[in-house]
Design a protein around this motif. Structure first.
Motif, PDB file in Angstrom:
ATOM      1  N   PRO A 252      -6.651   9.319   8.949  1.00 39.51           N
ATOM      2  CA  PRO A 252      -5.198   9.167   9.037  1.00 39.51           C
ATOM      3  C   PRO A 252      -4.828   8.001   9.951  1.00 39.51           C
ATOM      4  CG  PRO A 252      -5.933  11.038  10.345  1.00 39.51           C
ATOM      5  CD  PRO A 252      -7.127  10.561   9.569  1.00 39.51           C
ATOM      6  N   GLY A 253      -3.714   7.359   9.650  1.00 35.99           N
ATOM      7  CA  GLY A 253      -3.234   6.247  10.462  1.00 35.99           C
ATOM      8  C   GLY A 253      -1.940   6.596  11.160  1.00 35.99           C
ATOM      9  N   GLU A 254      -1.448   5.689  11.986  1.00 34.48           N
ATOM     10  CA  GLU A 254      -0.214   5.925  12.711  1.00 34.48           C
ATOM     11  C   GLU A 254       0.985   6.004  11.769  1.00 34.48           C
ATOM     12  OE1 GLU A 254       0.286   3.019  15.740  1.00 34.48           O
ATOM     13  OE2 GLU A 254      -1.540   3.585  16.830  1.00 34.48           O
ATOM     14  N   ASP A 255       0.916   5.297  10.660  1.00 36.43           N
ATOM     15  CA  ASP A 255       2.004   5.283   9.680  1.00 36.43           C
ATOM     16  C   ASP A 255       1.488   5.943   8.398  1.00 36.43           C
ATOM     17  OD1 ASP A 255       3.831   4.624   7.636  1.00 36.43           O
ATOM     18  OD2 ASP A 255       4.434   2.785   8.662  1.00 36.43           O
ATOM     19  N   PRO A 256       1.872   7.213   8.136  1.00 34.32           N
ATOM     20  CA  PRO A 256       1.339   7.916   6.957  1.00 34.32           C
ATOM     21  C   PRO A 256       1.641   7.214   5.637  1.00 34.32           C
ATOM     22  CG  PRO A 256       2.380   9.460   8.472  1.00 34.32           C
ATOM     23  CD  PRO A 256       2.723   8.088   8.955  1.00 34.32           C
ATOM     24  N   TRP A 257       2.827   6.601   5.513  1.00 29.67           N
ATOM     25  CA  TRP A 257       3.180   5.949   4.258  1.00 29.67           C
ATOM     26  C   TRP A 257       2.303   4.729   4.024  1.00 29.67           C
ATOM     27  CZ3 TRP A 257       4.313   6.071  -0.401  1.00 29.67           C
ATOM     28  CH2 TRP A 257       4.998   5.084  -1.100  1.00 29.67           C
ATOM     29  N   ARG A 258       2.104   3.907   5.029  1.00 28.41           N
ATOM     30  CA  ARG A 258       1.230   2.736   4.869  1.00 28.41           C
ATOM     31  C   ARG A 258      -0.210   3.165   4.610  1.00 28.41           C
ATOM     32  NH1 ARG A 258       5.379   0.171   3.483  1.00 28.41           N
ATOM     33  NH2 ARG A 258       7.025   0.407   5.024  1.00 28.41           N
ATOM     34  N   THR A 259      -0.621   4.267   5.234  1.00 27.92           N
ATOM     35  CA  THR A 259      -1.974   4.774   5.003  1.00 27.92           C
ATOM     36  C   THR A 259      -2.137   5.245   3.564  1.00 27.92           C
ATOM     37  OG1 THR A 259      -2.128   5.466   7.319  1.00 27.92           O
ATOM     38  CG2 THR A 259      -3.728   6.419   5.785  1.00 27.92           C
ATOM     39  N   LEU A 260      -1.119   5.938   3.029  1.00 25.17           N
ATOM     40  CA  LEU A 260      -1.177   6.401   1.649  1.00 25.17           C
ATOM     41  C   LEU A 260      -1.200   5.220   0.683  1.00 25.17           C
ATOM     42  CD1 LEU A 260      -1.154   8.742  -0.358  1.00 25.17           C
ATOM     43  CD2 LEU A 260       1.349   8.752  -0.216  1.00 25.17           C
ATOM     44  N   LEU A 261      -0.409   4.204   0.960  1.00 21.73           N
ATOM     45  CA  LEU A 261      -0.422   3.013   0.102  1.00 21.73           C
ATOM     46  C   LEU A 261      -1.794   2.350   0.127  1.00 21.73           C
ATOM     47  CD1 LEU A 261       3.065   1.399   0.870  1.00 21.73           C
ATOM     48  CD2 LEU A 261       2.374   2.649  -1.188  1.00 21.73           C
ATOM     49  N   TRP A 262      -2.392   2.257   1.314  1.00 20.55           N
ATOM     50  CA  TRP A 262      -3.732   1.660   1.410  1.00 20.55           C
ATOM     51  C   TRP A 262      -4.752   2.515   0.654  1.00 20.55           C
ATOM     52  CZ3 TRP A 262      -8.157   3.866   3.465  1.00 20.55           C
ATOM     53  CH2 TRP A 262      -9.268   3.027   3.498  1.00 20.55           C
ATOM     54  N   ALA A 263      -4.673   3.829   0.822  1.00 20.13           N
ATOM     55  CA  ALA A 263      -5.650   4.740   0.218  1.00 20.13           C
ATOM     56  C   ALA A 263      -5.585   4.727  -1.301  1.00 20.13           C
ATOM     57  CB  ALA A 263      -5.431   6.166   0.732  1.00 20.13           C
ATOM     58  N   THR A 264      -4.481   4.225  -1.860  1.00 18.57           N
ATOM     59  CA  THR A 264      -4.319   4.174  -3.317  1.00 18.57           C
ATOM     60  C   THR A 264      -4.273   2.739  -3.828  1.00 18.57           C
ATOM     61  OG1 THR A 264      -1.906   4.363  -3.050  1.00 18.57           O
ATOM     62  CG2 THR A 264      -3.155   6.402  -3.409  1.00 18.57           C
ATOM     63  N   GLY A 265      -4.819   1.816  -3.045  1.00 13.86           N
ATOM     64  CA  GLY A 265      -4.952   0.434  -3.484  1.00 13.86           C
ATOM     65  C   GLY A 265      -3.652  -0.327  -3.596  1.00 13.86           C
ATOM     66  N   ARG A 266      -2.642   0.087  -2.826  1.00 12.15           N
ATOM     67  CA  ARG A 266      -1.329  -0.550  -2.942  1.00 12.15           C
ATOM     68  C   ARG A 266      -0.915  -1.332  -1.688  1.00 12.15           C
ATOM     69  NH1 ARG A 266      -1.177   3.763  -6.371  1.00 12.15           N
ATOM     70  NH2 ARG A 266       0.220   3.624  -8.179  1.00 12.15           N
ATOM     71  N   GLY A 267      -1.781  -1.450  -0.733  1.00  8.87           N
ATOM     72  CA  GLY A 267      -1.389  -2.150   0.484  1.00  8.87           C
ATOM     73  C   GLY A 267      -2.581  -2.347   1.396  1.00  8.87           C
ATOM     74  N   ASP A 268      -2.340  -3.062   2.478  1.00  8.47           N
ATOM     75  CA  ASP A 268      -3.384  -3.366   3.451  1.00  8.47           C
ATOM     76  C   ASP A 268      -3.133  -2.618   4.751  1.00  8.47           C
ATOM     77  OD1 ASP A 268      -4.570  -5.211   1.676  1.00  8.47           O
ATOM     78  OD2 ASP A 268      -3.157  -6.773   2.323  1.00  8.47           O
ATOM     79  N   LEU A 269      -4.225  -2.321   5.451  1.00  8.41           N
ATOM     80  CA  LEU A 269      -4.150  -1.747   6.787  1.00  8.41           C
ATOM     81  C   LEU A 269      -5.062  -2.551   7.701  1.00  8.41           C
ATOM     82  CD1 LEU A 269      -4.232   2.173   6.560  1.00  8.41           C
ATOM     83  CD2 LEU A 269      -2.330   0.732   7.278  1.00  8.41           C
ATOM     84  N   PRO A 270      -4.605  -2.881   8.893  1.00 11.04           N
ATOM     85  CA  PRO A 270      -5.464  -3.628   9.820  1.00 11.04           C
ATOM     86  C   PRO A 270      -6.769  -2.889  10.085  1.00 11.04           C
ATOM     87  CG  PRO A 270      -3.198  -3.562  10.616  1.00 11.04           C
ATOM     88  CD  PRO A 270      -3.264  -2.633   9.449  1.00 11.04           C
ATOM     89  N   GLY A 271      -7.877  -3.618   9.989  1.00  7.95           N
ATOM     90  CA  GLY A 271      -9.183  -3.039  10.270  1.00  7.95           C
ATOM     91  C   GLY A 271      -9.807  -2.266   9.129  1.00  7.95           C
TER      92      GLY A 271
END
Length: 358
Positions: A163-182
């Motif tokens: 899990p990340g600090e921002d659940p929405w950005r984490t969900l987008l990253w986990a489904t190939g829709r965005g980037d997360l630092p690191g």
């Protein structure tokens, strides 16, 4: 514990439809939905199709395959009409979730070929969140769904994702829709409903990080326990599962399971692994029972089923267990399950170590 169900499905649908209604005057057919190959129009229809399909799986008690039907919109249906269908299918799924008993499971292919009502709720919500994002990106709208819904679906369908600090950005990253630092970008992904293992009079039901968090905090984890449950050992194991999830090293199939009676759907104890197999293929198991359920053979049935499942994995060569020298009841369970004592383990307070090889 706040379970995912009809209320959360309706919340996700209402939030999504309210946003998309501000763009119904645009040509959804001519615009791609975000990174998808689909048009915005087709993506909206897909949301409705998923919601009604999930309702159909649960209502039809489908266990082997999808119920063979699909939704078709009338010719001439405009964008507002599509959103009305999304609202309607969301309401149908919500109603189905509210009337489906907790123990009912229906077919879904990923990854263990079944899901319960909470799994279908989480999948329905995820479809709404992600595809609303896709459509919004296509028509130039800004979309930010409720953070709580994002965290909830991550903790139920993405137990393998840190899990990340921002659940929405984490969900987008986990489904190939965005980037997360690191974190490296993803091009392929699957969600994971919990594993359930059949065990005679019991089912072993995988504990999700969401359930583990509730158990560790003193809740019931969403299970109906017999009097006196859950035992402290189950709560401690849930706490370790939660730590592994938060560290991003949790492997769900090597986690914790609730021992649930078939006859009444009540949980009688917990069982599970201390982690994934080591480099030599050894995996360690532990278990406990609520006091009121002891002496009835439940622990033996559960241990036999769990070890048989483990030894069917290519990465496992042996299953291990330890117990205190004065815990003769536990030793009897381990022995009945086919283990043999191999050594005395530990320093100071000695323990008996047992092993079962494939």
């Amino acid at each position: 514990m706040l379970s995912l169900g009809g209320d959360q499905v309706e919340e996700a649908v209402a939030d999504a439809v309210a946003l998309l209604r501000t763009a119904t005057d645009r040509d959804w057919e001519a615009v791609r939905a975000g990174r998808l190959e689909w048009s915005c129009r087709y993506t909206a229809e897909h949301i409705a199709g998923d919601l009604i399909a999930y309702a159909g799986q649960l209502a039809g008690r489908a266990t082997e395959a999808y119920v063979p039907f699909e939704i078709t919109l009338d010719d001439g249906t405009d964008n507002e009409g599509v959103l009305h269908v999304v609202e309607t299918t969301g309401a149908l799924l919500a109603a189905t979730l509210r009337t489906t008993p907790r123990e009912v499971r229906a077919f879904h292919p990923y990854p263990f070929r079944s899901a319960d009502r909470e799994g279908f709720a989480a999948m329905g919500i995820t479809e709404v969140l992600l595809h609303t994002h896709d459509i919004a990106e296509g028509v130039g709208l800004s979309y930010e769904p409720p953070a709580g819904l994002c965290a909830d679906v991550l903790a139920r369908l993405f137990p393998h994702v840190r899990p990340g600090e921002d659940p929405w950005r984490t969900l987008l990253w986990a489904t190939g829709r965005g980037d997360l630092p690191g974190r490296a970008p993803l091009t392929e992904w699957r969600w994971r409903n919990n594993l359930v293992i059949e065990a005679g009079r019991l089912t072993l039901q995988g504990v999700t990080p969401a359930a583990a968090g509730d158990l560790a905090a003193g809740g019931d984890g969403g299970f109906a326990w017999v009097d006196g449950g859950p035992y402290q050992g189950t709560r401690d194991a849930a706490g370790m599962l939660l730590k592994a999830y938060e560290a991003g090293v949790h492997r769900p199939e090597w986690g914790v399971f609730a021992l649930v009676r078939r006859e009444d759907g009540r949980a009688v104890g917990g069982i599970g692994f201390h982690g994934p197999p080591d480099e030599d293929g050894r995996v360690e198991v532990g278990y406990d029972l609520v006091e009121a359920a002891r002496g009835l053979g439940y622990a033996t049935e559960g241990l036999r089923a769990l070890t048989a499942w483990a030894l069917e994995r290519d990465e496992v060569t042996s299953v291990c267990a330890t117990t205190e020298p004065d815990n003769t009841a536990s030793q009897a369970v381990i022995t009945r399950a086919g283990f043999r004592r191999v050594r005395v383990a530990g320093e100071g307070a000695e323990q008996y170590a047992y092993e079962l090889r494939g």
